[in-house]
Design a protein around this motif. Structure first.
Motif, PDB file in Angstrom:
ATOM      1  N   GLY A 524      -5.251  -4.455   1.846  1.00  0.00           N
ATOM      2  CA  GLY A 524      -4.240  -3.447   2.130  1.00  0.00           C
ATOM      3  C   GLY A 524      -4.110  -2.466   0.994  1.00  0.00           C
ATOM      4  N   SER A 525      -3.432  -1.356   1.258  1.00  0.00           N
ATOM      5  CA  SER A 525      -3.420  -0.255   0.291  1.00  0.00           C
ATOM      6  C   SER A 525      -2.212  -0.251  -0.626  1.00  0.00           C
ATOM      7  CB  SER A 525      -3.474   1.085   1.031  1.00  0.00           C
ATOM      8  OG  SER A 525      -2.213   1.393   1.619  1.00  0.00           O
ATOM      9  N   SER A 544      -7.309   2.162   3.773  1.00  0.00           N
ATOM     10  CA  SER A 544      -6.842   0.837   4.152  1.00  0.00           C
ATOM     11  C   SER A 544      -5.456   0.994   4.743  1.00  0.00           C
ATOM     12  CB  SER A 544      -6.816  -0.109   2.952  1.00  0.00           C
ATOM     13  OG  SER A 544      -6.567  -1.442   3.374  1.00  0.00           O
ATOM     14  N   GLU A 545      -4.986  -0.051   5.386  1.00  0.00           N
ATOM     15  CA  GLU A 545      -3.681  -0.014   6.017  1.00  0.00           C
ATOM     16  C   GLU A 545      -2.566   0.003   4.962  1.00  0.00           C
ATOM     17  OE1 GLU A 545      -6.623  -1.100   8.861  1.00  0.00           O
ATOM     18  OE2 GLU A 545      -6.198  -1.919   6.880  1.00  0.00           O
ATOM     19  N   THR A 546      -1.474   0.678   5.297  1.00  0.00           N
ATOM     20  CA  THR A 546      -0.305   0.744   4.432  1.00  0.00           C
ATOM     21  C   THR A 546       0.812  -0.075   5.062  1.00  0.00           C
ATOM     22  OG1 THR A 546      -0.834   2.884   3.451  1.00  0.00           O
ATOM     23  CG2 THR A 546       1.491   2.265   3.524  1.00  0.00           C
ATOM     24  N   GLY A 563      -7.943   3.061   8.352  1.00  0.00           N
ATOM     25  CA  GLY A 563      -7.830   1.632   8.167  1.00  0.00           C
ATOM     26  C   GLY A 563      -9.117   0.920   7.821  1.00  0.00           C
ATOM     27  N   GLU A 564      -8.924  -0.327   7.342  1.00  0.00           N
ATOM     28  CA  GLU A 564     -10.040  -1.223   7.010  1.00  0.00           C
ATOM     29  C   GLU A 564      -9.888  -2.549   7.740  1.00  0.00           C
ATOM     30  OE1 GLU A 564     -12.460  -2.828   3.064  1.00  0.00           O
ATOM     31  OE2 GLU A 564     -10.642  -1.644   2.803  1.00  0.00           O
ATOM     32  N   SER A 565      -9.044  -2.589   8.776  1.00  0.00           N
ATOM     33  CA  SER A 565      -8.803  -3.803   9.563  1.00  0.00           C
ATOM     34  C   SER A 565      -8.197  -4.915   8.721  1.00  0.00           C
ATOM     35  CB  SER A 565     -10.095  -4.294  10.230  1.00  0.00           C
ATOM     36  OG  SER A 565     -10.629  -3.305  11.079  1.00  0.00           O
ATOM     37  N   SER A 566      -7.428  -4.553   7.687  1.00  0.00           N
ATOM     38  CA  SER A 566      -6.698  -5.563   6.931  1.00  0.00           C
ATOM     39  C   SER A 566      -5.438  -5.997   7.665  1.00  0.00           C
ATOM     40  CB  SER A 566      -6.332  -5.030   5.547  1.00  0.00           C
ATOM     41  OG  SER A 566      -5.366  -3.999   5.637  1.00  0.00           O
ATOM     42  N   ALA A 567      -4.969  -5.173   8.615  1.00  0.00           N
ATOM     43  CA  ALA A 567      -3.796  -5.462   9.440  1.00  0.00           C
ATOM     44  C   ALA A 567      -3.901  -4.594  10.683  1.00  0.00           C
ATOM     45  CB  ALA A 567      -2.512  -5.173   8.677  1.00  0.00           C
ATOM     46  N   PRO A 568      -3.227  -4.960  11.772  1.00  0.00           N
ATOM     47  CA  PRO A 568      -3.309  -4.126  12.986  1.00  0.00           C
ATOM     48  C   PRO A 568      -2.709  -2.742  12.807  1.00  0.00           C
ATOM     49  CG  PRO A 568      -2.571  -6.348  13.529  1.00  0.00           C
ATOM     50  CD  PRO A 568      -2.528  -6.233  12.027  1.00  0.00           C
ATOM     51  N   ASP A 655     -14.654  -2.473   7.068  1.00  0.00           N
ATOM     52  CA  ASP A 655     -14.155  -3.549   7.910  1.00  0.00           C
ATOM     53  C   ASP A 655     -13.879  -4.761   7.031  1.00  0.00           C
ATOM     54  OD1 ASP A 655     -13.495  -5.406   9.795  1.00  0.00           O
ATOM     55  OD2 ASP A 655     -15.427  -5.406  10.832  1.00  0.00           O
ATOM     56  N   ALA A 656     -12.596  -5.030   6.803  1.00  0.00           N
ATOM     57  CA  ALA A 656     -12.224  -6.152   5.948  1.00  0.00           C
ATOM     58  C   ALA A 656     -12.614  -7.494   6.545  1.00  0.00           C
ATOM     59  CB  ALA A 656     -10.713  -6.128   5.696  1.00  0.00           C
ATOM     60  N   GLN A 657     -12.872  -7.529   7.843  1.00  0.00           N
ATOM     61  CA  GLN A 657     -13.266  -8.776   8.484  1.00  0.00           C
ATOM     62  C   GLN A 657     -14.784  -8.902   8.605  1.00  0.00           C
ATOM     63  OE1 GLN A 657     -10.551 -10.586   8.886  1.00  0.00           O
ATOM     64  NE2 GLN A 657      -9.360  -8.774   8.324  1.00  0.00           N
ATOM     65  N   GLY A 658     -15.514  -7.918   8.123  1.00  0.00           N
ATOM     66  CA  GLY A 658     -16.953  -7.894   8.318  1.00  0.00           C
ATOM     67  C   GLY A 658     -17.740  -8.531   7.184  1.00  0.00           C
ATOM     68  N   ALA A 659     -19.065  -8.488   7.335  1.00  0.00           N
ATOM     69  CA  ALA A 659     -19.963  -9.142   6.382  1.00  0.00           C
ATOM     70  C   ALA A 659     -19.996  -8.427   5.038  1.00  0.00           C
ATOM     71  CB  ALA A 659     -21.377  -9.205   6.978  1.00  0.00           C
TER      72      ALA A 659
END
Length: 718
Positions: A524-525, A544-546, A563-568, A655-659
């Motif tokens: 997150g940011s 990233s998400e705020t 966003g970076e998919s750290s949160a919806p 993508d924070a959930q990615g490889a």
């Protein structure tokens, strides 16, 4: 030792006062346009603050008419920095918060005035974190004039107005000079230091080992502490090329083995320079100069030395490169470290003492000992899966803690490169500032804002700009523990496991986050906790998400959020004040998110609901799937727009959930400029001194204006 107390002299009925604004006790003239009113006393400030503590819920529409007018009180000029000036103006009244202070400035001797950002209205916001922090902002305005020229005199005009009426001196014109960049004194004595075993012609006077030049006596035995400083203000030690490394475990008179204090191996510096005549330790220019601590705790200890100036030195192989202060014990003033390198250290420059002030840390390189090839955080489910992968350990060892940690007023940290630390640049998370008291079981009740006699120790007037910070376990910059006029501008913040914009908590504000680029922040940011107050986000580019956990008097303008998919949710705010605001931003919501925007505030009839020992603020949750719904229902971001990564010349989606979540990106491989005609162009609002000189119909969103010169991040060439 030089005094830095902000005392005043002058005739109460005169127009010209002498204020000690700089360091080293130099008086500077402040001109006032008319007679001064009696100063608002510290007791009255504390009385107002105490009343505000108990007024936890302030109705927005039940303001008595006779309390709505504003009375001007004490005007405080903070220690000037090289490019910024900070002001605090205490007031009474204005309970409906509709007063304002307009700012304009000009270089002394010129005629045209330039508009500055208005001062921020503060008052009643409470920052609470159990028995650690409990601060209430007094009724005041605070703010900065930004991006001036160093060592230059300016007229600054502050105009207080209130539609409900004003009393006192409400139009003030001040003459204030920005600080000069520290320089060695040209007329002082020069001493030469050579490494042991040097073969060649020496320039006299010469010495083997630094302490032999610095003191009249040096040794590697009990006699090491018997030396007293040879150094006087204005002296320079030129250190010639070589590696200066000793064995602190050897108790010896052999100069080739030890010339530091036995057991700890620290260079204790104890002589004072002055602001104009620092004591300089500088590379002679004939090759690399390396001081190697051989694994000791503190390589240099300057806690008892004011106005020490280091240039061109490599600090290596110690837990702390330069120890400049310890909380409640001692702290240096006026430390300068420039064009130097820190490597294999746990911390670079460290002080957490309120005695410290006026540091200048610029154009240095700090290389930490943490894993340079992977991003990993110290906490959170996101990182647990990497335990054991390719030899990784979770939580990761904090081999390097922080590149620069500071407390006290007037510091500048600029144009540095920082990599592979837990944190990059921090204000110390100090707890309550000196002269104030937190609340908790067994703690005697005390003031919730520093008493007047402690104001020279407050963490105010602090600048962090044009730094390049990469690969932190936690945060690249922390404004935690700071009070007023912290300016965080034009930094490149890339590859950080946690929040780039960290306020955990900032205590009163304003804290300015301006034109920073923050990329690859999987956690997150933005961290805003404990009621952090007066945090302003202007023209940042954020990838990233705020999500704001809890703050007061918060404001966003001209930012880009992707966003970076750290949160919806792309933008989620919990604010304890209904006068927080957001507008003229650009958003890329995460596809498929049930709620992309959240704006949670006290109920409509309550202007502010503050935390405290016996109270958790009551916020009305409001969650929205679309920007249109969010804007219509809250009144926020009515002029904001939707956009996507295609507004940039070359910035890959994250993508924070990615490889690739552990990938360490290089800013030089990316291009954060906006494409001409993109959705972010000409969609901002004019912000004085921040968007001046914009092209097109209106300022662009984000950190980089189309067609404007690109900022320089990291050390400058000579």
């Amino acid at each position: 030792m030089a005094t830095h107390r902000g005392h005043r002299t002058g005739q109460a009925a005169g127009r010209v006062f002498r204020l000690r604004l700089g360091y080293g006790g130099r008086a500077r003239t402040i001109t006032q346009t008319r007679l001064a009113l009696p100063l608002l006393t510290a007791g009255l400030v504390l009385l107002l603050a105490s009343a505000l503590i108990d007024a936890r819920q302030v109705p927005a529409s039940s303001t008595p008419r006779n309390l709505s007018a504003t009375t001007a009180g004490e005007l405080v000029i903070e220690p000037p920095t090289l490019i910024n000036l900070g002001f605090e103006w205490f007031i009474q009244g204005d309970v409906n918060r509709n007063a304002s202070v307009q700012v304009s400035f000009r270089r002394q001797g010129t005629t045209g005035w330039t508009a500055g950002l208005p001062l921020l209205r503060l008052g009643g916001e409470r920052v609470y974190a159990e028995s650690r922090v409990d601060v209430v902002a007094p009724d005041m305005f605070a703010g900065s004039v930004l991006d001036l020229q160093p060592d230059t005199a300016y007229d600054v005009r502050l105009t207080l107005s209130d539609p409900d009426g004003t009393q006192g001196m409400t139009d003030r014109t001040l003459l204030v000079r920005t600080r000069a960049e520290p320089r060695p004194y040209a007329g002082g004595r020069v001493f030469h230091v050579y490494p042991h075993g040097f073969i060649g012609r020496k320039t006299e006077p010469s010495f083997e080992g630094l302490m032999c030049a610095y003191n009249f006596w040096c040794a590697g035995t009990d006699w090491a502490t018997a030396g007293r400083p040879r150094m006087r203000p204005g002296d320079t030690i030129l250190v010639h090329a070589g590696t200066y490394k000793y064995d602190r475990y050897q108790y010896t008179n052999d100069a080739s083995i030890n010339r530091t204090v036995p057991l700890d191996g620290t260079y204790y510096l104890t002589a004072d320079g002055t602001a104009d005549m620092p004591i300089v330790i500088k590379a002679a220019g004939d090759g690399d100069v390396v001081f190697d601590g051989n694994g000791n705790f503190a390589l240099f200890d300057v806690r008892a030395a004011d106005y020490t100036f280091f240039e061109g030195i490599t600090f290596r192989n110690a837990e702390i490169g330069i120890l400049a202060g310890t909380q409640f014990l001692a702290g240096a003033k006026g430390l300068t470290v420039t064009r130097s390198r820190f490597e294999n250290v746990g911390a670079g420059v460290f002080t957490n003492s309120s005695d410290s002030s006026g540091f200048y840390i610029a154009d240095n390189t700090f290389i930490g000992r943490n894993d340079p090839n992977r991003v990993i955080g110290w906490s959170g489910d996101l990182w647990t899966k990497f335990n054991g992968v390719d030899g990784q350990v979770f939580p990761p060892r904090m081999s390097s803690y922080v590149a620069v940690k500071l407390y006290g007023p007037g510091h500048v940290v600029a144009f540095n490169y920082i990599a592979h630390f837990h944190d990059g640049i921090n204000v110390e998370t100090y707890g309550n500032p000196d002269g104030s008291t937190a609340s908790g079981p067994g703690i005697t009740a005390g003031p919730r804002y520093p008493t007047r006699d402690q104001w020279d120790r407050r963490p105010v007037a602090i600048d962090f700009y044009n730094n390049y910070i990469t690969n932190s376990h936690d945060n690249p910059i922390e404004a935690d523990g700071s009070l007023h006029n912290v300016r965080i501008m034009r930094n490149m913040l890339i590859n950080h496991a946690s929040h780039a914009f960290c306020n955990q908590p900032s205590l009163a504000g304003p804290v300015y986050w301006i034109r920073n680029i923050a990329y690859h922040l999987p956690g997150g940011s933005t961290r805003v906790t404990g009621g952090s107050t007066g945090v302003l986000f202007y023209n940042n580019t954020v990838f990233s998400e705020t999500a704001v956990a809890g703050g007061s008097n918060l404001h966003w303008r001209n930012n880009l959020f992707l966003g970076e998919s750290s949160a919806p949710a792309i933008f989620s705010v919990n604010t304890y004040t209904r006068y927080s605001s957001s507008d003229f931003n650009g958003f890329r919501p995460n596809p498929g998110a049930a709620a992309s925007f959240e704006w949670n505030t006290p109920p409509a009839a309550v202007q502010a609901d503050m935390p405290g020992p016996d109270r958790t603020p009551t916020l009305e949750p409001r969650r929205f799937a679309t920007l249109a719904d969010y804007s219509r229902e809250t009144g926020q971001d009515r002029n904001s727009v939707l956009l996507d990564y295609d507004v940039f010349v070359h910035v890959p989606k994250l993508d924070a959930q990615g490889a690739d979540v552990q990938k360490v990106y290089r800013a030089e491989d990316l291009d954060f400029r906006l494409k001409p005609g993109a959705a972010a162009v000409d969609r901002g609002v004019a912000l004085p001194t921040i968007t001046d000189g914009f092209s097109g119909r209106a300022p662009d969103l984000g950190a980089l204006e189309v067609g404007a010169p690109l900022p320089h991040y990291g050390p400058r060439s000579r």
